[in-house]
Scaffold this active site. Structure first.
Site: not given
Ligand code: NAD
Length: 493
Positions: A153-154, A177, A230-231, A252-253, A286, A385
């Site tokens: 979401w960020n 998605k 994501g995470g 990209e985490l 991130c 984090e």
């Molecule tokens: P999140 O992992 O909760 O969600 C990210 C996405 O994954 C969402 O669309 C979510 O619905 C989906 N998701 C959740 N569970 C899933 C599953 N089991 N299978 C497939 N998809 C699933 O993360 P968040 O809270 O939305 O975002 C924050 C994280 O993203 C932080 O850790 C941040 O550091 C990371 N991030 C990384 C970068 C980068 O470029 N390295 C950029 C931005 C954010």
């Protein structure tokens, strides 16, 4: 007032989920719902992936020249540049980040489309100087097929663009998605995909939650490539799911990125860089520079400047241009920040600034910029984090010590170095285990420059020419130019 319902976009059509259900999207500045989004199901994912797969095989897309694909991608960038203010507002309504930050990102976003559009007709293989007589051998770079793109979401549109633009120029099709917290801006952008003239099924969006949408999408047998941002925990699921189909994955985490200030650095710039790294975007980046390592000889100078500027940060409505820090994106995120601050106290960190919710900003999910001072790098808030506006400051005495401190986390995404000694800048940049190192700057991005990490920050690279490799695979073609009979068929030639 009736709030808007956003449908999903599959095979060139706006449709409801088969569930018929919608879920609310909240404005972090008020804590109230501002629109509703279709709640996707496994069946919706299947429909979208099949549409993307059909589009991938369709002559309309698979026979389109690279030049034509490049023109479509360029057109999409141009359409976005006409709608910057509007798209930025949707992002701020959903994630609470500053309108000026989102406007800045979106103003720059078309450059990514232009960059990849320019690369479209430069995606080529090689003629190989093969070590065999009468053989002509060449390689080509082929698209992978259906890409599953999952975003957080960020920075919704920026992080989607890093996947969308290279996927398309390389000839793939895509199912996106978005985060369940920030779907609106992507659904608005997809209207421009339609307007640009992409064939139906080339770009699809299924909205909804990680379970079932992200999960079904990443385990779908017709998906060949997964681009996940994501995470760490969600990423583990994604990697396991990829084993169903051996889809190629990029992750990209998160990070716990160090910002290192050496004794010869400019203290004003270093303080500004630290603020940009952790309080820009309320720490929800991130690459947030959440650990500042200050050399003991410059510690007080930087700390004084840091605290002075931080105490003047204007917290408030992210839609106002003068605001410098908005809320964090979700209630859960606010609670997470509060828990880490409590932990910071319990673990012996010394609170220097902030550490609580600000007074009198309505019901939004706001938190003060917060600075802790630590004697070492071992506390959980210096290792994990937080993804919020919490900075840990740690002193150091020499170069080798700070390299070890900087590298002693499970992450490896980004780092900042503030230094005048050029030799030291090179030495430390080399020694830091991170995918991105900024020297005397922080949070700079460009379509030309790759981003990505190592260790728990993930693998694979987005942005830059490297993304073309990430969205293509090599095909090697052998042509026997001899008219001689084939000799012994039982040995390798
Ligand atoms: P999140 O992992 O909760 O969600 C990210 C996405 O994954 C969402 O669309 C979510 O619905 C989906 N998701 C959740 N569970 C899933 C599953 N089991 N299978 C497939 N998809 C699933 O993360 P968040 O809270 O939305 O975002 C924050 C994280 O993203 C932080 O850790 C941040 O550091 C990371 N991030 C990384 C970068 C980068 O470029 N390295 C950029 C931005 C954010």
């Amino acid at each position: 007032m009736k709030l808007k319902n956003y449908q999903m976009y599959i095979n060139g059509e706006w449709i409801d989920s088969v569930s018929g259900k919608y879920f609310p999207s909240y404005n972090p500045a008020t804590g109230e719902a501002w629109c509703y989004v279709a709640k996707g199901t496994a069946e919706d994912v299947d429909r979208a992936v099949k549409a993307a797969h059909d589009a991938f095989l369709s002559p309309e897309w698979s026979n389109m020249t690279y030049t034509e694909r490049g023109k479509l991608v360029r057109k999409l960038g141009e359409l976005i540049s006409d709608r910057v203010d509007e798209l930025a507002k949707f992002e701020t309504m959903d994630n609470g980040k500053l309108i000026r930050e989102m406007r800045g990102q979106l103003t720059y976003l078309p450059e990514f489309f232009y960059y990849y559009a320019g690369l479209a007709d430069k995606i080529h293989g090689e003629t190989l100087p093969i070590d065999k007589k009468d053989m002509f051998v060449f390689s080509s770079r082929e698209p992978l097929g259906v890409v599953a793109a999952i975003t957080p979401w960020n920075s919704p549109l920026y992080l989607t663009t890093l996947k969308l633009a290279p996927s398309l120029v390389a000839g793939n099709t895509i199912v996106i998605k978005p985060s369940e917290y920030t779907s609106a801006s992507l659904l608005e952008l997809v209207k421009l995909v339609e307007e640009a003239g992409f064939p139906p099924g080339v770009v699809n969006v299924v909205t909804g939650f990680g379970l079932p949408v992200g999960d079904t999408l990443t385990s779908h047998p017709l998906v060949s490539r997964i681009a996940f941002t994501g995470g760490t925990e969600s990423a583990r699921h994604v990697v396991r799911n990829s084993a169903e189909n051996f889809a190629k994955v990029s992750l990209e985490l998160g990070g716990k990125s160090p910002n290192i200030v050496f004794e010869d650095a400019d203290p004003d710039n270093a303080a500004m860089g630290i603020i940009a790294g952790i309080f820009g975007a309320s720490g929800q980046s991130c690459v947030a520079g959440s650990r500042a390592f200050l050399h003991v000889d410059i510690y007080d100078q930087v700390m004084d400047r840091l605290v002075d500027r931080v105490s003047k940060i204007k917290i408030g409505d992210p839609l106002l241009d003068e605001t410098e820090m908005g809320p964090v994106a979700t209630k859960a995120q606010l609670e997470r920040v509060e828990q880490y601050v409590t932990l910071g106290h319990e673990e012996g960190g010394k609170l220097i600034y902030g550490g609580k919710k600000p007074e009198q900003i309505g019901n939004g999910w706001y938190y003060e910029p917060t600075i802790f001072e630590h004697t070492d790098n071992k506390a959980r808030i210096t290792q994990e984090e937080i993804f919020g506006p919490v900075l840990s400051v740690i002193p150091f005495k020499d170069e080798q010590e700070v390299i070890e401190l900087a590298n002693s986390t499970n992450y490896g995404l980004a780092a900042g170095i503030w230094v005048k000694d050029v030799a030291r800048a090179h030495r430390v940049a080399k020694a830091i285990r991170a995918g991105i190192v900024w020297v005397n700057t922080y949070r700079s991005v460009s379509p030309v420059a790759p981003i990505g990490g190592s260790k728990l920050s993930g693998y694979g690279r987005e942005s830059g020419y490297e993304a073309i490799y990430e969205y293509t695979q090599t095909k090697t073609v052998w042509i026997n130019t001899s008219s001689e009979p084939i000799p012994d068929p039982f040995i390798m030639r």
